[in-house]
Write a protein that holds these residues in place. Structure first.
Motif, mmCIF file in Angstrom:
data_model
loop_
_atom_site.group_PDB
_atom_site.id
_atom_site.type_symbol
_atom_site.label_atom_id
_atom_site.label_comp_id
_atom_site.label_asym_id
_atom_site.label_seq_id
_atom_site.Cartn_x
_atom_site.Cartn_y
_atom_site.Cartn_z
ATOM 1 N N LEU A 2 10.414 -3.178 -4.247
ATOM 2 C CA LEU A 2 9.638 -1.936 -4.273
ATOM 3 C C LEU A 2 10.290 -0.923 -5.215
ATOM 4 C CD1 LEU A 2 7.217 -0.459 -3.001
ATOM 5 C CD2 LEU A 2 8.765 0.319 -1.209
ATOM 6 N N HIS A 3 11.600 -0.874 -5.207
ATOM 7 C CA HIS A 3 12.317 0.042 -6.100
ATOM 8 C C HIS A 3 12.104 -0.361 -7.560
ATOM 9 C CE1 HIS A 3 15.355 2.138 -8.235
ATOM 10 N NE2 HIS A 3 16.061 2.503 -7.188
ATOM 11 N N ASP A 8 6.441 5.202 -6.577
ATOM 12 C CA ASP A 8 5.391 6.213 -6.695
ATOM 13 C C ASP A 8 4.141 5.749 -7.453
ATOM 14 O OD1 ASP A 8 6.832 6.003 -9.014
ATOM 15 O OD2 ASP A 8 6.922 8.154 -9.412
ATOM 16 N N LYS A 9 4.111 4.493 -7.864
ATOM 17 C CA LYS A 9 2.920 3.995 -8.562
ATOM 18 C C LYS A 9 1.786 3.772 -7.570
ATOM 19 C CE LYS A 9 3.546 0.459 -11.188
ATOM 20 N NZ LYS A 9 4.036 -0.709 -11.914
ATOM 21 N N GLU A 10 0.564 3.871 -8.058
ATOM 22 C CA GLU A 10 -0.612 3.751 -7.197
ATOM 23 C C GLU A 10 -0.833 2.325 -6.683
ATOM 24 O OE1 GLU A 10 -5.333 4.542 -7.671
ATOM 25 O OE2 GLU A 10 -3.966 6.009 -8.548
ATOM 26 N N SER A 11 -0.647 1.340 -7.541
ATOM 27 C CA SER A 11 -0.934 -0.043 -7.150
ATOM 28 C C SER A 11 0.341 -0.847 -6.895
ATOM 29 C CB SER A 11 -1.757 -0.727 -8.242
ATOM 30 O OG SER A 11 -1.010 -0.777 -9.431
ATOM 31 N N VAL A 12 1.395 -0.182 -6.452
ATOM 32 C CA VAL A 12 2.677 -0.843 -6.280
ATOM 33 C C VAL A 12 2.616 -1.927 -5.201
ATOM 34 C CG1 VAL A 12 3.635 0.808 -4.625
ATOM 35 C CG2 VAL A 12 5.151 -0.473 -6.097
ATOM 36 N N LEU A 40 1.859 -4.670 3.904
ATOM 37 C CA LEU A 40 3.126 -4.528 3.195
ATOM 38 C C LEU A 40 3.510 -3.050 3.059
ATOM 39 C CD1 LEU A 40 2.688 -7.184 0.371
ATOM 40 C CD2 LEU A 40 4.171 -7.333 2.377
ATOM 41 N N GLN A 41 2.519 -2.219 2.792
ATOM 42 C CA GLN A 41 2.770 -0.782 2.668
ATOM 43 C C GLN A 41 3.293 -0.211 3.988
ATOM 44 O OE1 GLN A 41 -0.671 1.498 1.616
ATOM 45 N NE2 GLN A 41 0.465 3.411 1.452
ATOM 46 N N ARG A 42 2.646 -0.569 5.090
ATOM 47 C CA ARG A 42 3.080 -0.090 6.407
ATOM 48 C C ARG A 42 4.514 -0.526 6.709
ATOM 49 N NH1 ARG A 42 -0.757 -2.442 10.080
ATOM 50 N NH2 ARG A 42 -2.274 -2.258 8.453
ATOM 51 N N ARG A 43 4.809 -1.780 6.428
ATOM 52 C CA ARG A 43 6.144 -2.303 6.701
ATOM 53 C C ARG A 43 7.196 -1.625 5.830
ATOM 54 N NH1 ARG A 43 9.528 -3.521 10.380
ATOM 55 N NH2 ARG A 43 11.102 -4.973 9.694
#
Length: 96
Positions: A2-3, A8-12, A40-43
């Motif tokens: 993620l780093h 901060d990207k929209e479609s990360v 994945l975002q929640r986790r």
């Protein structure tokens, strides 16, 4: 990852999902490969929140220990108080 992709990207999280699917490390991890971008975002958000809390607790604990010990004087200040600016102690002269 993620780093590396940029938090901060929209479609990360879509990119993160593709990286997981293409990675040989997760070749047979069907549970992780089947996660949606929202899961994945929640986790990731949960993990980041836990890490931030842990860091804050460590900082608070360090501040409390520092406060508990009190202000420390440096060795140079101690030498000045003793009257020996070079740090060498005086030898006592024996009277015979």
């Amino acid at each position: 990852m993620l780093h590396k992709l940029g938090f901060d990207k929209e479609s990360v999280y879509d990119e993160l999902r593709q990286c997981i699917r293409n990675s040989p490390q997760f070749r047979f991890d069907w549970f992780l490969k089947s996660r949606t971008a929202m899961e994945l975002q929640r986790r990731c958000n949960t993990l980041i929140t836990l890490i931030e809390r842990e860091n804050m607790e460590l900082e608070e604990r360090a501040k409390a220990e520092k406060k508990k010990r009190g202000p420390r004087t440096s060795s140079a200040q101690k030498r000045k108080q003793d009257g020996n600016p070079d740090g060498r102690s005086r030898k006592k002269q024996l009277k015979l």
